[in-house]
Design a protein around this motif. Structure first.
Motif, PDB file in Angstrom:
ATOM      1  N   ILE A 137     -38.842  38.520  -4.430  1.00  0.00           N
ATOM      2  CA  ILE A 137     -39.887  38.180  -3.473  1.00  0.00           C
ATOM      3  C   ILE A 137     -40.858  37.211  -4.140  1.00  0.00           C
ATOM      4  O   ILE A 137     -41.392  37.501  -5.217  1.00  0.00           O
ATOM      5  N   PRO A 138     -41.144  36.042  -3.540  1.00  0.00           N
ATOM      6  CA  PRO A 138     -42.091  35.099  -4.143  1.00  0.00           C
ATOM      7  C   PRO A 138     -43.503  35.673  -4.207  1.00  0.00           C
ATOM      8  O   PRO A 138     -43.861  36.617  -3.483  1.00  0.00           O
ATOM      9  N   ASP A 178     -51.279  30.422   3.676  1.00  0.00           N
ATOM     10  CA  ASP A 178     -50.466  29.874   4.760  1.00  0.00           C
ATOM     11  C   ASP A 178     -50.471  28.344   4.715  1.00  0.00           C
ATOM     12  O   ASP A 178     -51.475  27.719   4.373  1.00  0.00           O
ATOM     13  N   ASN A 179     -49.314  27.783   5.069  1.00  0.00           N
ATOM     14  CA  ASN A 179     -49.129  26.326   5.154  1.00  0.00           C
ATOM     15  C   ASN A 179     -49.300  25.626   3.808  1.00  0.00           C
ATOM     16  O   ASN A 179     -49.669  24.450   3.754  1.00  0.00           O
ATOM     17  N   ASN A 189     -44.899  31.247   6.572  1.00  0.00           N
ATOM     18  CA  ASN A 189     -46.138  31.916   6.212  1.00  0.00           C
ATOM     19  C   ASN A 189     -45.913  33.412   6.020  1.00  0.00           C
ATOM     20  O   ASN A 189     -44.841  33.947   6.313  1.00  0.00           O
ATOM     21  N   GLN A 190     -46.935  34.062   5.525  1.00  0.00           N
ATOM     22  CA  GLN A 190     -46.836  35.487   5.217  1.00  0.00           C
ATOM     23  C   GLN A 190     -46.613  36.317   6.481  1.00  0.00           C
ATOM     24  O   GLN A 190     -47.211  36.055   7.536  1.00  0.00           O
ATOM     25  N   SER A 202     -48.062  40.722  -1.645  1.00  0.00           N
ATOM     26  CA  SER A 202     -49.458  40.652  -1.240  1.00  0.00           C
ATOM     27  C   SER A 202     -50.285  39.948  -2.317  1.00  0.00           C
ATOM     28  O   SER A 202     -49.868  39.826  -3.480  1.00  0.00           O
ATOM     29  N   GLU A 203     -51.445  39.471  -1.932  1.00  0.00           N
ATOM     30  CA  GLU A 203     -52.280  38.732  -2.881  1.00  0.00           C
ATOM     31  C   GLU A 203     -52.709  39.605  -4.053  1.00  0.00           C
ATOM     32  O   GLU A 203     -52.685  39.178  -5.212  1.00  0.00           O
TER      33      GLU A 203
END
Length: 560
Positions: free
Chosen positions: A234-235, A240-241, A254-255, A273-274
């Motif tokens: 998973i990256p 987003d974008n 996007n997420q 997640s961040e």
């Protein structure tokens, strides 16, 4: 017939060249267009030297082969459509691996997860069948036994944390074949850290999630001086974008996160997640991150408290997973463990993105060439390019026939008009009848006056049409006969019916003409007459043997 043979030979050559490229040469192109990246100092010291080559470890990074199964296209198991899709997808990956990748002579091969498409949903029997196909496609024992292979787990292999809580046997089945999901291995001065990213965002009290974080904690406490490369399916998180660089072909994804309704964890996510991404990178402190899952190429630079980290998301190896441009990555690393040479992180680990054949484009070209070949073989005349003359004759005749059909209706209308004809002689003594309209009145015999000269022609008094059934054919017709048609509607109806019958007969003649012209080349071949031959006695005899008079006329026109 000779032209048809030339066309067949031409198409055969085109097909031979197309198949030679699409089935063989296309898989050799990566060997010519892609090469191992070299550090600057190696290039300066002539990289052809074997001593310099021994200081580099060459690794190939592959992602998301996702062998197709019954969950891929929602097709019935063992159906013909599914078997066909599996065959051509497996064939492409096997050719790519053995013809485009192994000839580069890598020492290490790393799979970044998703070896199967529906691995978590397959029965034990179906999973074993997919495993056999995987081993057949990426068979290293047949060609290279000195290549080291490492595997990562993917979400299509074992699922996410929300799935593990209910199907624990999926994890056991995977680890029995591919080993641990969290581990590390070293190559020269580089340590590779493999993590099971599917469990990192799960509930902390979960057994699998806590096991993964415990492994990461142990790695962070290691005081080794080796540089680290983080391997995750998973990256890492990205806004987003976020732009992915020049090699991405598909739109940015996007997420997206889906949670289990029972609160057991995540069922799907595009990126970590961040919070998890920051914690993971701060713990490992890698110089490079390699990920998959996205199926398309993407290069991101992450800013961390200790510096910047570059992440390369590698595209899928399959041509059936939404990416028209399958790819793989070459990784060159320093094999020296000593720090005598001053290597920077960028010089110690170098990457090169390589593209595989564009299989979708190749199959589209096959289809286009197949349709073109069928059309040419069906409609190419036996006379080859020389038939354009007959095409012109055919379309000219068709144009005249259509214009004649429209002209007949206007002529029928004009024949009912009241008119006089004026005789005009030119200087050479040739008479011309010129129609002129007259009023609908009773016409009496005009008095004859003397001839009147007009230039080089002499104008005679108006000449009327006379119908004289007793005297036989005549050049003059009494116009009163035409005027009486207005008074006899029965005769007018009969005349219109006669015109319709003539129109049908003309249509039949035109249809016959079209058929004879379309089949003319075959008729000539059957009679042994070829275009361009003079009409000698033998040809005349062949013409006279024809039973169809229309055919004789068209044969003569064929040679004109």
């Amino acid at each position: 017939m000779q032209s048809l043979w030339k066309l067949t030979i031409f198409l055969s050559c085109i097909w031979a060249a197309t198949l030679l490229y699409g089935e063989m040469i296309a898989f050799w192109r990566p060997l010519w267009t892609c090469s191992w990246p070299q550090p600057p100092q190696y290039s300066a010291q002539m990289v052809g030297n074997s001593t310099n080559h021994s200081n580099l470890v060459k690794a190939v990074i592959l992602a998301d082969p996702q062998l197709m199964d019954r969950t891929s296209l929602r097709l019935a198991p063992k159906s013909f459509a599914l078997e066909t899709a599996q065959f051509y997808t497996d064939l492409y990956m096997r050719r790519s691996f053995h013809s485009s990748i192994l000839p580069l002579r890598p020492e290490l091969v790393v799979f970044l997860g998703d070896k199967f498409d529906g691995g978590l949903l397959l029965t034990d029997e179906e999973w074993q069948e997919s495993l056999s196909r995987f081993k057949h496609i990426f068979d290293l024992n047949q060609y290279r036994q000195d290549v080291i292979v490492h595997y990562l787990s993917g979400n299509h292999d074992i699922g996410y944390a929300g799935f593990h809580s209910r199907h624990a046997k999926v994890i056991n089945r995977y680890e029995e074949v591919f080993g641990s999901r969290n581990y590390r291995f070293s190559v020269g001065r580089v340590d590779f850290i493999v993590v099971d990213a599917q469990t990192l965002d799960g509930p902390l009290e979960g057994n699998l999630t806590s096991t993964s974080w415990d492994f990461i904690k142990n790695v962070s406490m290691d005081v080794s001086q080796n540089m680290r490369i983080l391997l995750t399916h998973i990256p890492l998180f990205r806004p987003d974008n976020t732009a992915c660089g020049p090699y991405r072909a598909s739109p940015i994804i996007n997420q997206r996160i889906s949670w289990d309704r029972a609160g057991q964890g995540i069922m799907y996510q595009n990126y970590l997640s961040e919070e998890t991404s920051k914690r993971l990178v701060d713990s490992i402190k890698p110089i490079l991150v390699l990920s998959g899952h996205d199926h398309d190429q993407c290069t991101i630079t992450h800013k961390m408290p200790f510096g910047t980290v570059t992440e390369h998301t590698v595209g899928t190896l399959s041509w059936q997973q939404g990416n028209l441009y399958p790819s793989f990555m070459l990784l060159s690393m320093s094999a020296l463990k000593s720090s005598n040479e001053s290597f920077t992180a960028e010089e110690a680990v170098l990457v090169q993105l390589c593209f595989l054949p564009w299989q979708t484009h190749i199959y589209i070209w096959y289809l286009f060439l197949f349709v073109t070949s069928i059309l040419l073989l069906l409609f190419w005349p036996t006379n080859g390019l020389g038939a354009w003359f007959h095409y012109n004759y055919f379309f000219g005749f068709l144009e005249r026939a259509i214009s004649g059909s429209f002209g007949s209706s206007s002529k029928e209308k004009n024949e009912d008009d009241n008119c006089d004809y004026e005789m005009i002689w030119d200087a050479e003594g040739v008479m011309h009848l010129v129609k002129k309209a007259v009023k609908n009145v009773q016409i009496t015999n005009p008095s004859v006056s003397g001839p009147t000269g007009r230039g080089g022609a002499v104008v005679r008094p108006a000449a009327k049409k006379h119908v004289n059934q007793d005297s036989g054919p005549s050049l003059t017709v009494d116009i009163n006969a035409d005027l009486k048609l207005d008074d006899e509607p029965g005769k007018a109806s009969a005349q219109r019916a006669s015109h319709k019958s003539c129109g049908r007969l003309a249509g039949l003649v035109i249809a016959t003409e079209l058929y004879l012209i379309a089949t003319m080349p075959l008729q000539m071949e059957e009679k042994g007459i070829h275009q361009g031959e003079p009409l000698d006695c033998q040809s005349v005899q062949k013409l006279s043997s024809s039973q169809n008079i229309r055919e004789k006329v068209d044969i003569v026109l064929f040679f004109l």
